[in-house]
Design a protein around this motif. Structure first.
Motif, PDB file in Angstrom:
ATOM      1  N   ASP A 266       7.295   2.043  -2.993  1.00 44.25           N
ATOM      2  CA  ASP A 266       8.042   3.025  -2.325  1.00 44.25           C
ATOM      3  C   ASP A 266       9.309   3.429  -3.081  1.00 44.25           C
ATOM      4  O   ASP A 266      10.052   2.510  -3.750  1.00 44.25           O
ATOM      5  CB  ASP A 266       8.525   2.351  -0.978  1.00 44.25           C
ATOM      6  N   THR A 267       9.485   4.690  -3.124  1.00 46.89           N
ATOM      7  CA  THR A 267      10.641   5.251  -4.066  1.00 46.89           C
ATOM      8  C   THR A 267      11.941   4.637  -3.679  1.00 46.89           C
ATOM      9  O   THR A 267      12.885   4.360  -4.803  1.00 46.89           O
ATOM     10  CB  THR A 267      10.789   6.827  -3.777  1.00 46.89           C
ATOM     11  N   TRP A 268      12.139   4.173  -2.562  1.00 46.21           N
ATOM     12  CA  TRP A 268      13.487   3.790  -2.289  1.00 46.21           C
ATOM     13  C   TRP A 268      13.572   2.350  -2.908  1.00 46.21           C
ATOM     14  O   TRP A 268      14.742   1.772  -2.809  1.00 46.21           O
ATOM     15  CB  TRP A 268      13.728   3.830  -0.645  1.00 46.21           C
TER      16      TRP A 268
ATOM     17  N   ILE B  72       6.515  -1.819   1.417  1.00 46.96           N
ATOM     18  CA  ILE B  72       6.898  -1.166  -0.040  1.00 46.96           C
ATOM     19  C   ILE B  72       5.808  -0.557  -0.902  1.00 46.96           C
ATOM     20  O   ILE B  72       6.008  -0.141  -1.706  1.00 46.96           O
ATOM     21  CB  ILE B  72       7.713  -2.048  -0.680  1.00 46.96           C
TER      22      ILE B  72
ATOM     23  N   TRP C 296       9.851  -4.511   5.578  1.00 46.17           N
ATOM     24  CA  TRP C 296       9.950  -3.133   4.739  1.00 46.17           C
ATOM     25  C   TRP C 296       8.388  -3.017   4.193  1.00 46.17           C
ATOM     26  O   TRP C 296       8.220  -3.948   2.963  1.00 46.17           O
ATOM     27  CB  TRP C 296      11.037  -3.205   4.006  1.00 46.17           C
TER      28      TRP C 296
ATOM     29  N   THR D  11      -1.835   7.402   2.398  1.00 48.16           N
ATOM     30  CA  THR D  11      -0.982   6.283   2.016  1.00 48.16           C
ATOM     31  C   THR D  11      -0.358   5.684   3.352  1.00 48.16           C
ATOM     32  O   THR D  11      -0.050   6.451   4.227  1.00 48.16           O
ATOM     33  CB  THR D  11      -0.069   6.636   0.830  1.00 48.16           C
TER      34      THR D  11
ATOM     35  N   ARG E  17       2.852   1.796  -1.671  1.00 44.11           N
ATOM     36  CA  ARG E  17       2.240   3.284  -1.219  1.00 44.11           C
ATOM     37  C   ARG E  17       0.920   3.470  -2.026  1.00 44.11           C
ATOM     38  O   ARG E  17       0.569   2.812  -3.203  1.00 44.11           O
ATOM     39  CB  ARG E  17       3.284   4.052  -1.745  1.00 44.11           C
TER      40      ARG E  17
ATOM     41  N   ILE F 241       3.248   4.661   5.009  1.00 44.86           N
ATOM     42  CA  ILE F 241       4.736   4.963   4.807  1.00 44.86           C
ATOM     43  C   ILE F 241       5.630   4.065   5.521  1.00 44.86           C
ATOM     44  O   ILE F 241       4.950   3.481   6.534  1.00 44.86           O
ATOM     45  CB  ILE F 241       4.844   6.594   5.045  1.00 44.86           C
ATOM     46  N   SER F 242       6.792   4.033   5.445  1.00 48.17           N
ATOM     47  CA  SER F 242       7.622   2.926   6.156  1.00 48.17           C
ATOM     48  C   SER F 242       8.089   3.654   7.388  1.00 48.17           C
ATOM     49  O   SER F 242       7.922   4.719   7.546  1.00 48.17           O
ATOM     50  CB  SER F 242       8.849   2.891   5.235  1.00 48.17           C
TER      51      SER F 242
ATOM     52  N   GLU G  71      10.015   6.613   7.304  1.00 48.94           N
ATOM     53  CA  GLU G  71       9.584   8.127   6.852  1.00 48.94           C
ATOM     54  C   GLU G  71       8.633   8.746   8.046  1.00 48.94           C
ATOM     55  O   GLU G  71       8.139   9.647   7.803  1.00 48.94           O
ATOM     56  CB  GLU G  71       8.588   7.574   5.677  1.00 48.94           C
TER      57      GLU G  71
END
Length: 885
Positions: A454-456, A403, A401, A181, A405, A183-184, A187
């Motif tokens: 993204d979880t965030w 976002i 950003w 995946t 995943r 990631i940002s 991360e």
RNA sequence: GGGCGAUUAGCUCAGCGGUAGAGCAUCUCGUUUACACCGAGAGGGCCGGGGGUUCGAAUCCCUCAUCGCCCACCA
């Protein structure tokens, strides 16, 4: 009757259940009281409580309970986070034990498995929060994947997309080759890695005898090279710009370009450009219109348009092969050891690969602008202030950003693709189908974007999504913006900054007025706690051993600003002792019949000792409130600790024993009532920090004029004690008595003159005020000097052998002729000398015209008084010395 | 490479311009019916080094040293 010691384990669960069941934690949307809101940073749903949680949630609970007691309608909004990658990894690990992967199950079955896992272990963290005594509004608990929050996520995504603030783009991302995946940036963490710098010779196309040397830490990426760059000003290569080199092993012709990115000082000054596998090279490639040749697959194995020999090799395997092949060609100039920072995935620990993919991005730069302004204008304030710099620094340099995943657990992106790839971003499949129908003029099959967010992304909406947004609920109206966010500095970027952006964009106001940033908890030696180091201190174990209140008090007492917390278990033990001390003070009150009296008025007490304690309490209450208002938890804890232990227990309770044992009934009654009242207030003041023991005592003592159990301490008010309760003359008198006791003790210990013998001597030389004080507190003085009761009765001075010097101002010095006079002379001489030198220093200071004219008046005055005191003391000592002869 | 923070009693830490503090540990004394998870006391600090500002510095400034954290694309 209270037990001899407090046993936390016996009562904590009971009180917690009682609180929760009675709805004591609930906010009241319809209340008249002003709201006070804290958003709980949602812990990972499948996580368990660690020391960092214990700290942050303790502080939040202290604030919540404090404000609740102050009469605010407190909402502490709880919930958990679905923690996309982290949770998916846990479930995948479990599957792996059965020899399965998520692909064996398929997407739907896998997601069911995650939900099942959530159902199984999701209650752990919230159960543990209860053990910590946390008092959030549980019925309002939310989960980032529940229906309402998912609706908010879709709403935000679709809206931002329509506004052009979410877009799809093909560019390099941080690719995790293990998790498959993107990631940002956040991360990714850099770790130092020892490697080599390989110097390769690339032969010129039109003159194979000439070479240009490039240095690289990543030989395998040379398969994707599409240029060599040199600095435009670099004389060595000026004639080569525009020419071509033939890429060894591959045979492709690639240009030599001039670009300022090439640093003449580094390596050979010429750098190979691999636009598809390096962020810098990507930029260079765009500037020069270079091809982007992808030579890696999602596992970071060699793939694509590359020589057959390398296809399918792991990147590190390929590296070895390529280096040896280059060497075989005689093109390896040298190899240097080289240590450098490499990006690693914070979850997988794998070396991250910059990889060219299609991903969804948020235009963070646009959203950041108002978020920066809000802090600049002070609409949101960081405490401590210094963190604003960190915030600004990041926000002003913010990157798009990423976002999306490529995992399954999370909010699936609400985008559907038509047969020709046209994208339809809509809230539901039905709406997407409708849009597609409008677009194509007919119904077509759509395929949903498989990626999740993204979880965030969902956490960023937390301050308003939990309150019911996008519906305009009464909660949203009432509790947004929230009052304070309490969190650690490690998620300022991940979470705080993004909540600021989303809150301002969708609510038009900041999500919180203050952001209190606390430290991280480390072990006793300052190491980060981690399972691998084996230095993890489990908060639950500490709770088991010392009680929840002791742990909470410790964390609060150590939560000074701007420093990591190195947790020393000895501190916890110390505060456990404090709890026991409080417990025994209450036990003492009970044994002595100290009960709250109806109509008791602290302002009306007559006895000096009682007037003094009432004032001291008011002072402590004020100072602890000021501390909590300013997030100085350590000060609040310190003030209350000191008042309870030193002032109340060690002095007041001892002072009043003679009264309680005496026969002045009025004084007795007043003292009992005052003692009970002070204890009751102390329980209130301590409650936010130590909820369990205070509740237990409050209930057991049957507090309140009505007596009996009239409810929960939770529902009581924080004592708002006026400054008018402070009586300076009572404070001064008690202070005087304390000093007298100290002197009597010293004489008793060092000169072996019993206190009972000292008193008459003191009285003999005393003036009227001193005489009154001694008479008034005689019993206390004797008792505090630890006399046996028989000795208290009387004690005649040793016949003609003792002399006393007594100072009305408070310095008392009895001299015993029965002791070693030489020793005493020496001591006196030493003291006089010390005082003389102090006086000399003070004289110098006071003789300094600058000091007198420039120092604050009260400081000068203070120094003058000190000097006068010292002078007087010296005179007395000199007189005493003279009397000794 | 930038930025931030730390350095105070043996240990863990407060204090952050006006006489160096707490808890734990150590030592002495004390079993007085709230408490030995206690009480009374003691010892123990050039407040990292060096400069500077100031009447005055642990506290403000500069610098060095050591440690830690964050950010950063240097092949």
């Amino acid at each position: 009757m209270l037990d001899k010691t407090y046993r936390p384990g016996d009562v904590e669960a009971k009180h917690y259940q009682q609180w929760e069941a009675s709805g004591a934690f609930s906010a009241d949307v319809g209340a008249n009281a002003a709201p006070y809101t804290i958003m709980m940073p949602p812990p990972n749903v499948t996580g368990s409580l660690h020391m960092g949680h214990a700290l942050t949630f303790t502080l939040q609970d202290v604030l919540t309970r404090y404000q609740r007691m102050k009469g605010r309608d407190a909402l502490w909004q709880p919930g958990t986070d679905h923690a996309g990658i982290a949770t998916q990894m846990v479930v995948e690990r479990n599957l792996a034990k059965e020899g399965k992967t998520r692909h064996d199950l398929g997407r739907d079955a896998f997601i069911d498995a995650v939900w099942a896992w959530k159902g199984e272990s999701g209650g752990t963290i919230t159960r543990q929060l209860r053990r910590l005594g946390a008092s959030p509004d549980w019925p309002r608990e939310r989960f980032t994947m529940d229906e309402g929050l998912s609706e908010a996520v879709v709403e935000v995504f679709v809206t931002l997309h329509r506004q052009g603030l979410i877009y799809k783009d093909k560019r390099l991302v941080n690719w995790d080759p293990k998790l498959h995946t993107a990631i940002s940036d956040l991360e990714v963490e850099s770790r130092e890695v020892k490697g080599n710098l390989w110097h390769f010779r690339y032969p010129l196309a039109d003159d194979p005898e000439r070479f240009i040397t490039v240095a690289t830490t990543r030989p395998e990426t040379m398969l994707g090279d599409t240029a060599v760059a040199v600095h435009p000003e670099d004389e060595r290569y000026r004639d080569l710009v525009g020419k071509f080199v033939r890429l060894p092993l591959v045979g492709r012709l690639i240009p030599i370009v001039a670009d300022e990115y090439a640093d003449p000082e580094t390596g050979s000054g010429a750098v190979k450009i691999t636009p598809a596998h390096d962020f810098n090279d990507f930029e260079v490639g765009k500037r020069h219109g270079l091809d982007m040749i992808n030579v890696l697959d999602r596992d970071a194995r060699i793939a694509g348009d590359v020589p057959e020999a390398y296809r399918g090799l792991d990147r590190y395997e390929a590296r070895k092969r390529i280096v040896s092949d280059i060497e075989a060609l005689g093109l390896l100039e040298k190899v240097e050891p080289h240590t450098h920072m490499l990006p690693h995935g914070d979850r997988s620990g794998m070396v991250i690969e910059p990889w060219l993919t299609d991903q969804w991005y948020v235009d963070a730069e646009t959203l950041a602008r108002p978020a920066i302004e809000a802090v600049e204008q002070g609409r949101t304030r960081f405490v401590p202030r210094q963190w604003e710099n960190t915030y600004f620094e990041w926000m002003r340099n913010i990157q798009p950003w990423c976002i999306s995943r490529q995992i399954w657990w999370g909010h699936q992106i609400p985008a559907w693709y038509g047969p020709d790839g046209a994208v339809f971003v809509e809230k539901t499949q039905a709406e997407a189908e409708a849009a597609a129908e409008r677009h194509y003029g007919e119904r077509v099959p759509l395929e949903r974007d498989p990626d999740v967010l993204d979880t965030w992304f969902s956490s960023a909406l937390w301050p308003f999504s939990t309150l019911g947004w996008p519906q305009r609920t009464p909660e949203l109206e009432r509790y947004y913006p929230t009052d304070v966010l309490v969190t650690g500095f490690d998620i300022i970027f991940f979470w705080v900054a993004r909540m600021m952006m989303m809150g301002l964009h969708f609510m038009g106001d900041v999500p919180f007025r203050e952001i209190y940033i606390h430290a991280l908890v480390r072990d006793e030696r300052g190491q980060k706690m981690s399972k691998s180091k084996g230095n993890v201190i489990d908060p639950l174990e500490l709770i088991d051993e010392y009680g929840c209140d002791a742990l909470r008090f410790t964390l609060a007492a150590m939560a000074a600003q701007g420093r990591d917390i190195k947790l020393a278990v000895g501190r916890v033990e110390g505060y456990r002792n404090f709890a026991t001390k409080l417990w025994n003070a209450a036990r003492y009150c009970e044994m002595n019949g100290c009960a709250l009296a109806a109509g008791y008025d602290p302002a009306a007490v007559k006895h000096t000792t009682n007037r003094w304690i009432v004032g001291a309490l008011a002072d402590a209450a004020r100072r602890s409130a000021e501390a909590l208002d300013a997030f100085r938890f350590n000060d609040a804890a310190g003030v209350l600790y000191q008042f309870t232990w030193d002032t109340f227990c060690d002095w007041y309770l001892e002072f009043t024993k003679p009264i309680l044992n005496g026969d002045d009934e009025a004084a007795k009654a007043e003292t009992r009532a005052t003692t009970a009242w002070v204890l009751d207030r102390v329980l209130h003041l301590l409650h936010p920090l130590m909820p369990f023991i205070t509740e237990e005592l409050w209930q057991q003592l049957g507090s309140g004029p009505q007596g009996g159990k009239r409810g929960l301490l939770m529902s009581e008010r924080w004592p708002d004690l006026g400054a008018d309760l402070v009586d300076p003359s009572a404070a001064a008198e008690l202070d005087w008595v304390v000093r007298l006791i100290s002197t009597v003790r010293t004489v008793r210990a060092e000169m072996n003159v019993p206190a009972s013998a000292q008193i008459p001597l003191l009285l003999r030389d005393a003036g009227p005020e001193t005489r009154r004080r001694i008479e008034t507190h005689r019993d206390v003085i004797l008792r505090m000097a630890r006399l046996a009761s028989a000795e208290v009765a009387d004690g005649a001075p040793p016949e003609g052998s003792v002399q006393t010097v007594l100072d009305e101002a408070g310095l008392i010095l009895p001299l015993a002729g029965i002791i070693d006079l030489d020793q005493e002379r020496q001591r006196l001489a030493r003291d006089i000398e010390k005082l003389a030198s102090e006086i000399a220093k003070l004289d110098q200071k006071l003789g300094n015209p600058n000091f007198v004219s420039r120092a604050p008046e009260e400081v000068v005055e203070e120094q003058r008084e000190r000097r006068a005191e010292a002078e007087a003391a010296r005179a007395k000592l000199a007189e005493a010395l003279a009397r000794l002869g």
